[in-house]
Design a protein around this motif. Structure first.
Motif, PDB file in Angstrom:
ATOM      1  N   ILE A 171       0.858  -1.188   0.000  1.00 29.22           N
ATOM      2  CA  ILE A 171       0.000   0.000   0.000  1.00 29.22           C
ATOM      3  C   ILE A 171       0.888   1.230   0.000  1.00 29.22           C
ATOM      4  O   ILE A 171       1.768   1.379   0.841  1.00 29.22           O
ATOM      5  N   GLU A 172       0.638   2.113  -0.906  1.00 25.04           N
ATOM      6  CA  GLU A 172       1.501   3.294  -1.064  1.00 25.04           C
ATOM      7  C   GLU A 172       1.515   4.133   0.188  1.00 25.04           C
ATOM      8  O   GLU A 172       2.560   4.572   0.649  1.00 25.04           O
ATOM      9  N   SER A 208       9.023   4.009  -0.218  1.00 25.38           N
ATOM     10  CA  SER A 208       9.442   2.629  -0.499  1.00 25.38           C
ATOM     11  C   SER A 208       8.403   1.860  -1.316  1.00 25.38           C
ATOM     12  O   SER A 208       8.529   0.663  -1.532  1.00 25.38           O
ATOM     13  N   PHE A 209       7.355   2.577  -1.746  1.00 26.73           N
ATOM     14  CA  PHE A 209       6.226   1.898  -2.404  1.00 26.73           C
ATOM     15  C   PHE A 209       6.674   1.079  -3.608  1.00 26.73           C
ATOM     16  O   PHE A 209       6.326  -0.109  -3.737  1.00 26.73           O
ATOM     17  N   ALA A 210       7.443   1.699  -4.473  1.00 25.90           N
ATOM     18  CA  ALA A 210       7.840   0.991  -5.711  1.00 25.90           C
ATOM     19  C   ALA A 210       8.615  -0.272  -5.362  1.00 25.90           C
ATOM     20  O   ALA A 210       8.402  -1.335  -5.950  1.00 25.90           O
ATOM     21  N   GLU A 211       9.490  -0.175  -4.391  1.00 23.41           N
ATOM     22  CA  GLU A 211      10.295  -1.331  -3.971  1.00 23.41           C
ATOM     23  C   GLU A 211       9.409  -2.413  -3.379  1.00 23.41           C
ATOM     24  O   GLU A 211       9.547  -3.590  -3.686  1.00 23.41           O
ATOM     25  N   ARG A 212       8.491  -2.006  -2.490  1.00 24.49           N
ATOM     26  CA  ARG A 212       7.594  -2.976  -1.864  1.00 24.49           C
ATOM     27  C   ARG A 212       6.657  -3.602  -2.909  1.00 24.49           C
ATOM     28  O   ARG A 212       6.294  -4.773  -2.814  1.00 24.49           O
ATOM     29  N   LEU A 227       6.809  -2.001 -14.527  1.00 27.26           N
ATOM     30  CA  LEU A 227       6.120  -1.525 -13.332  1.00 27.26           C
ATOM     31  C   LEU A 227       6.112  -0.008 -13.228  1.00 27.26           C
ATOM     32  O   LEU A 227       5.059   0.597 -12.988  1.00 27.26           O
ATOM     33  N   GLY A 228       7.266   0.609 -13.427  1.00 31.24           N
ATOM     34  CA  GLY A 228       7.384   2.057 -13.259  1.00 31.24           C
ATOM     35  C   GLY A 228       6.378   2.816 -14.123  1.00 31.24           C
ATOM     36  O   GLY A 228       5.607   3.646 -13.638  1.00 31.24           O
ATOM     37  N   ALA A 229       6.384   2.497 -15.410  1.00 33.85           N
ATOM     38  CA  ALA A 229       5.490   3.207 -16.345  1.00 33.85           C
ATOM     39  C   ALA A 229       4.032   2.970 -15.998  1.00 33.85           C
ATOM     40  O   ALA A 229       3.222   3.890 -16.027  1.00 33.85           O
ATOM     41  N   GLU A 230       3.695   1.734 -15.671  1.00 35.01           N
ATOM     42  CA  GLU A 230       2.301   1.413 -15.363  1.00 35.01           C
ATOM     43  C   GLU A 230       1.832   2.130 -14.112  1.00 35.01           C
ATOM     44  O   GLU A 230       0.678   2.572 -14.024  1.00 35.01           O
ATOM     45  N   LEU A 231       2.721   2.273 -13.137  1.00 31.86           N
ATOM     46  CA  LEU A 231       2.347   2.989 -11.912  1.00 31.86           C
ATOM     47  C   LEU A 231       1.996   4.443 -12.250  1.00 31.86           C
ATOM     48  O   LEU A 231       1.002   4.985 -11.757  1.00 31.86           O
ATOM     49  N   TYR A 290      -2.594   1.175  -4.614  1.00 34.01           N
ATOM     50  CA  TYR A 290      -2.039   0.024  -3.907  1.00 34.01           C
ATOM     51  C   TYR A 290      -1.884  -1.106  -4.894  1.00 34.01           C
ATOM     52  O   TYR A 290      -2.471  -1.101  -5.978  1.00 34.01           O
ATOM     53  N   VAL A 291      -1.095  -2.045  -4.502  1.00 31.91           N
ATOM     54  CA  VAL A 291      -0.695  -3.100  -5.426  1.00 31.91           C
ATOM     55  C   VAL A 291      -0.959  -4.431  -4.762  1.00 31.91           C
ATOM     56  O   VAL A 291      -0.706  -4.602  -3.565  1.00 31.91           O
TER      57      VAL A 291
END
Lengths: 535, 167, 494
Positions: free
Chosen positions: C140-141, C147-151, C181-185, C202-203
């Protein structure tokens, strides 16, 4: 109306021999027509494709309503002229249905010498416009012609019924209120420019279509001006600036679609009222016609058998059955229309001529169209007949034919010789349509007879000089004359020169006459009036 | 020249001829005797040869909508004049059409503005997805046919451009 | 049993089929049904059925139905004591629920607090996890944006990016590779901002070929909560449901008991009142909480058919303060019901929405056939709203019977003028995997032949061309124009 009782033996050797002979002739006719209609040198077809032009047959297919008949006229025009290099005289004419309306089609065949007008091409087009005038038929012109064929201009330009007559007829049609639409798919040069100009409506294809009194070469020669065909008289010049053409089209399909839509706007003509009932197919098989017509023109046959294989239900009401049996007269229905039929069962005697005259008058009185089935060697000759007035009686019949107001249709089924041709409504008597059968012959007298007469003349000439000839020498004089005569009295010769509106396979006669009858009724039928009958 | 109907994007040529008691359908090389009899509301009975079929029919303009054997189909009549009409009626105009039904959410040009090929003209939205409509060629915006918030159908003309005579 | 309702008049703040369906129950209960509508919906069945209809306005038709203030004003003006929000629009808008309360109107739905809780997908998830109920691995962002992208990477692939404020399947994206992942986020964030006014994400771990199973719950204001068993909604496109059924062919009785008890537990823990649905992802024998929808769902009819209960009636009774009229053990589902959503779209062209006039409409009838429809003949289907036209609910003693009923009913469904997915639904029904109950959320992607337009048989083509030809004036006129003689002679040539 009672059905004709056929007494034909369809298994006799004679019938079978006739049939084989006539079927072969019909097959030959089909083949020849097929070649004339479709076979072209590859080079010419490729040229059309390069120019983005459709072949005339394709254009016709797009123009005509699908699933409808097309009666093509004089397919084999010019087949014995110009060394056979101008099939159909470079023109296609015929009666077809466009947007539900009966029209006369006049289509240039650009695959033949660029659609140039040879003398016989002009004659064919004049004939088509004559038919249109006589029958009040609207016209559709598909214009794509290189213009008059200059080397033969003397035979197509100056005279009364040469090229000018086309434009005169077009003007008459317009005057009569009979519409025309011209589709300009190629060049319309000089006289040809008048075809669209004299049509009430005209469509022109951008790029290929052009109308000008003088083409670029002529203009350059005359004034030194250099101009392309499109700039001189193309689509945009005439639809936007000069108003000479009415509808621009981007391609041939669109042009034809526009023309069809134009025709769809035309009023439906009032048809002349004649008696009509639901059509019925003949009871006897029309294919039996092949076995009826004799291989030898001198052999007689009964026209009743022919009629029985042509008319509705094979029913026929014979008029004056006991009198003058060599001229068969009677009523029948053909494709539903009531018709009066005159047919030859031998030479014409005094009584035959009188019967014919009377019957023609009857048909005019009760507005019955006339069909003449010719198989005539002539009027009877001899002292006795002259005294009884055969010349006078022949004149009566001719007077009746000429004064007839009901439409007339003539089919030369076999022989058409001498004055018999006249009394039986030959070409000069304006039948609305005249057709020949493949084996038919037409001349002032039979080939054998003529050859004998000519040889006789020669022989007497030689005898005066004290010469006697052997049988072979006689034959040597006689035979070339006979060959030549046969050729010049053949149906192919006649049709080449447009003495007729086409050679028909006998089994096609019923349909051809049906279409012809329907087309003819666009013209009102006037009450009869005749000249003076030499009684 | 035959008639044409478009069905599922394909053009089909056909002809209908009258015969006593009904009609004949000419399609491909076949001829089929056919009849259509009204049965009330939108329901009809289609008879081909001797076979009878229930069909529902509704029409608007040149569209014929048919429900047959549990499936719905749409056919569009195309007049020969439209079928064979030339591509470029007028060399001067270019239109931008909607690729799908939707609504306009943003317009970035105005009438009279000069635009370049590829320049965004407006943003439309459909199915929660945004699509940018761009100029197909250089030119001037002749007219904007929709405004922000307006909905439109597929193929609707959104913008008309005046080509500046450049290729 | 005469009932004294605290409100005599209910305003339905919705449109289409659900408005019509709610009006039906409101009137059946002897209450007055008032409907608000945008001008484009003037011809719809709900407007015609209602006792009163009030026109509302907005920059777009959708905006009108989202204008809470205007709607409350309309309710006041019409003397309505309660507002039923249907689904979508304002049904999960806590602000609107509060405004209703402030205006002295009964909001037919749960409390604003519960709406808030479950509306925030991140909060909801946390709440459920804290209760000890199963949730899917996620990141969850909000927990730590840095750390969201990493998590998110750590959740593992494939994963699903979801907008925190989203719902109904909108704005979600599947990511299968770390590189994307980066672009889609980024894209998900901008869409979340656009459509929900909230770019938080959230992912979640994405279960391959999962089955979507949800449980209907109902609570009253007196603390009673029951579940009304499950629905399976696995056949979806673009994360939106197309077919829903009850019971789920996937569950064993034990699984059913577990999942329904879990749903009831969650609702009870949240102090839930009125109708709601807890959605789960089911795969490999496990299930995870997905989200809770604090409103009536589109597919509620299948529950109604197997239980013989009118859920809208239950909603109104709960809103009127009544205790639930039954206990958990009183509820015995019988038979099988399947709902098919009829959409104005073209499945063969990527489910592109279609538009057009409703020139003819004939809806099937008969035992086991229920049609909840929002359209009438003469209307225009436009791109203004969601393309759902109607719901066809088929019931039977068994799933097979229900399918047979559905097949017949779908073939009898006639809507002319706008393309629908009716043919597609029939092909779906006929697919052996569907018949075997082997469905999952990737079903349509796995079986593209269902969406594809099958080629036309020659006979069918001829019949269609014959029909079109005979129905078209220009074609008939051209045929009639040809004289009889020439028509009879056909294409003769000499």
């Amino acid at each position: 109306m009672n059905r004709i009782e056929s007494t034909l033996n369809t298994r006799s050797a004679d019938f079978l021999a006739n049939r084989a002979h006539n079927q072969a002739l019909a097959a030959a006719l089909r083949q020849q027509q097929e070649a004339v209609r479709h076979q072209r040198p590859e080079r010419d077809m490729q040229r059309l494709a390069r120019q983005n032009k459709m072949f005339v047959r394709e254009r016709l297919q797009q123009l005509l309503d699908p699933g409808t008949p097309f009666l093509e006229l004089s397919t084999l025009a010019a087949n014995m002229d110009y060394d056979g290099e101008v099939p159909g005289a470079g023109v296609v004419t015929g009666i077809g249905i466009v947007s539900g309306r009966e029209v006369m089609v006049n289509a240039s065949d650009a695959s033949v010498k660029g659609g140039a007008w040879y003398p016989l091409s002009v004659k064919k087009i004049v004939r088509a416009t004559d038919i249109a005038v006589e029958n009040r038929l609207p016209m559709v012109h598909l214009c794509d012609s290189a213009g008059g064929f200059l080397p033969l201009q003397a035979d197509l330009f100056a005279d009364r019924h040469y090229a000018g007559r086309i434009f005169r007829n077009q003007s008459m049609l317009s005057k009569m209120g009979v519409p025309q639409v011209a589709i300009v798919l190629g060049h319309c040069t000089a006289g040809g420019a008048y075809v669209p100009a004299l049509s009430d409506y005209s469509v022109i294809v951008r790029g290929n279509g052009a109308i000008f009194l003088g083409g670029p070469p002529l203009v350059k020669a005359a004034t030194g001006e250099e101009v392309s065909a499109d700039e001189l008289g193309g689509c945009d010049v005439h639809t936007r600036l000069s108003g000479t053409a009415d509808y621009p089209a981007s391609n041939e399909h669109e042009a034809i679609a526009i023309a069809r839509d134009v025709v769809a706007q035309w009023q439906r003509p009032q048809k002349a009222r004649v008696q009509w009932q639901e059509p019925e197919a003949p009871y006897y098989d029309p294919a039996e016609l092949y076995g009826i017509v004799p291989r030898d023109i001198k052999v007689q046959f009964d026209m009743r058998e022919v009629i029985a294989r042509m008319v509705d239900g094979s029913r026929f009401h014979e008029y004056q059955p006991a009198y003058a049996p060599t001229l068969l007269c009677g009523f029948a229905h053909l494709w539903g229309y009531k018709v009066g039929i005159l047919a030859n069962n031998g030479v014409l005697f005094n009584e035959s001529a009188q019967k014919g005259t009377h019957f023609i008058e009857l048909c005019n009185q009760n507005r019955t169209p006339l069909i003449f089935l010719q198989n005539i060697t002539g009027f009877m000759v001899g002292r006795d007949y002259e005294r009884r007035g055969i010349t006078k009686d022949g004149a009566k019949m001719i007077m009746a034919v000429a004064g007839s107001e009901v439409p007339k249709f003539t089919v030369v089924c076999n022989g058409s010789f001498g004055a018999g041709n006249y009394g039986m409504s030959g070409r000069a008597f304006d039948p609305r349509f005249l057709f020949m059968w493949p084996q038919s012959q037409i001349s002032v007298m039979g080939a054998e007879q003529a050859a004998n007469v000519l040889a006789e003349v020669k022989l007497r000439q030689l005898a005066r000089n004290g010469e006697q000839l052997s049988a072979e020498q006689i034959a040597a004089i006689r035979d070339p004359v006979l060959q030549d005569y046969r050729r010049q009295s053949s149906a192919l010769y006649s049709t080449s020169r447009l003495w007729d509106d086409g050679i028909l396979d006998p089994v096609d006669t019923r349909n051809a006459l049906g279409i012809a009858l329907s087309a003819s009724l666009n013209q009102p039928i006037a009450p009869p009036s005749y000249g003076v009958f030499r009684i | 020249m035959a008639h044409a109907f478009i069905l599922n994007g394909d053009e089909h040529e056909l002809w209908l001829s009258h015969e006593r008691g009904g009609y004949r359908l000419h399609v491909n090389a076949l001829q089929l005797p056919v009849k259509l009899l009204p049965r009330g509301d939108d329901l009809h009975e289609l008879i081909v040869h001797d076979d009878s079929h229930r069909v529902f029919i509704a029409q608007r303009g040149d569209e014929v909508h048919v429900h047959l054997d549990g499936e719905t189909h749409s056919l569009r009549y195309v007049h020969s004049l439209s079928r064979f009409a030339g591509e470029n009626k007028d060399e001067g105009e270019a239109v931008a059409r909607a690729p799908m039904p939707g609504a306009v959410i943003a317009v970035s040009v105005e009438a009279g503005q000069q635009v370049q090929r590829g320049q965004p003209l407006m943003v439309i939205e459909s199915m929660k997805m945004e699509t940018t409509i761009s100029a197909a060629c250089d030119g001037t915006v002749q007219a904007l046919h929709v405004s922000v918030g307006q909905t439109f159908d597929r193929d609707a003309v959104l913008v008309t451009l005046d080509r500046n005579g450049t290729a | 049993m005469q009932k004294n309702w605290p409100f005599q008049s209910v305003l339905i703040a919705n449109r289409g089929e659900i408005a019509s369906r709610i009006v039906r129950t409101v009137q059946r209960l002897g209450l007055r049904a008032v409907v608000v509508h945008h001008a484009v919906d003037a011809g719809t069945p709900a407007v015609r059925q209602a006792d009163a209809a009030i026109e509302i306005h907005g920059a777009t038709p959708v905006a009108a139905y989202l204008d809470g203030a205007q709607i409350i004003e309309a309710a006041r003006g019409a003397g309505a004591g309660a507002i039923h929000p249907g689904y979508g629009f304002l049904s999960e808008n806590a602000g609107f629920a509060r405004a209703c309360a402030q205006a002295g109107l009964v909001f037919v739905g749960p409390s604003p607090e519960v709406i808030d809780l479950m509306g925030d997908k991140v909060r909801a998830r946390a709440f459920v996890a804290q209760g000890g109920f199963p949730v899917a691995p996620s990141a969850i962002e909000d927990d730590d944006p840095a750390s969201f992208a990493e998590r998110a990477l750590a959740v593992g692939f494939p994963l699903l990016i979801k907008p925190a404020a989203g719902g109904g399947g909108k704005g979600m994206r599947v990511v299968r590779e770390a590189a994307q992942l980066g672009a889609e986020l980024e894209r998900a964030r901008s869409e979340g901002q656009r459509y929900f006014g909230d770019g938080r994400l959230y992912v979640e771990r994405f279960v391959e070929n999962p089955r979507h199973i949800e449980v209907q719950v109902l609570g009253d204001a007196h603390g009673h909560v029951v579940h009304l068993f499950e629905r399976e909604c696995s056949v979806q496109r673009r994360f939106q449901k197309i077919v829903e059924e009850s019971p789920s062919p996937a569950l064993t009785p034990e699984q059913r008991r577990d999942i329904c008890a879990t749903a009831a537990g969650i609702a009870r823990r949240a102090g839930y009142a009125n109708a709601g649905t807890v959605e789960f992802i089911f795969g490999g024998g496990d299930f995870y909480f997905l989200e809770m929808n604090t409103r009536l769902q589109v597919e509620h009819p299948v529950t109604e058919e197997v239980l013989g209960i009118d859920l809208v009636e239950q909603q109104l009774r709960v809103a009127a303060g009544e205790p639930l009229g039954f206990a958990q053990d009183d509820l015995q589902p019988r038979g099988h019901a399947i709902e098919f959503r009829l959409y104005a779209e073209d499945p063969a062209r990527g489910y592109l929405p279609t538009t057009g006039p409703v020139l003819a409409l004939h809806e099937p009838r008969g035992p086991g056939v229920r049609i909840d429809s929002g359209i009438a003949a003469g209307q225009e289907v436009t791109a203004a709203f969601d393309p759902m036209l109607a719901k066809l609910i088929a019931s039977g003693a068994t799933r097979t019977e229900a399918m047979a009923t559905a097949r017949r009913a779908l073939s009898e469904y006639v809507l002319l003028g706008c393309k629908t997915n009716a043919g597609f639904l029939r092909r779906l029904l006929d697919h052996p995997a569907f018949a075997a109950g082997e469905i999952h959320t990737g079903f349509l992607d796995a079986h593209p032949e269902v969406a594809a337009e099958p080629p036309l048989a020659a006979d069918t083509l001829h019949r269609l061309l014959a029909t079109a030809a005979l129905a078209s004036r220009p074609v008939r006129d051209a045929a009639d124009a040809v004289p009889a003689l020439h028509a009879a002679m056909g294409a003769w040539r000499n």
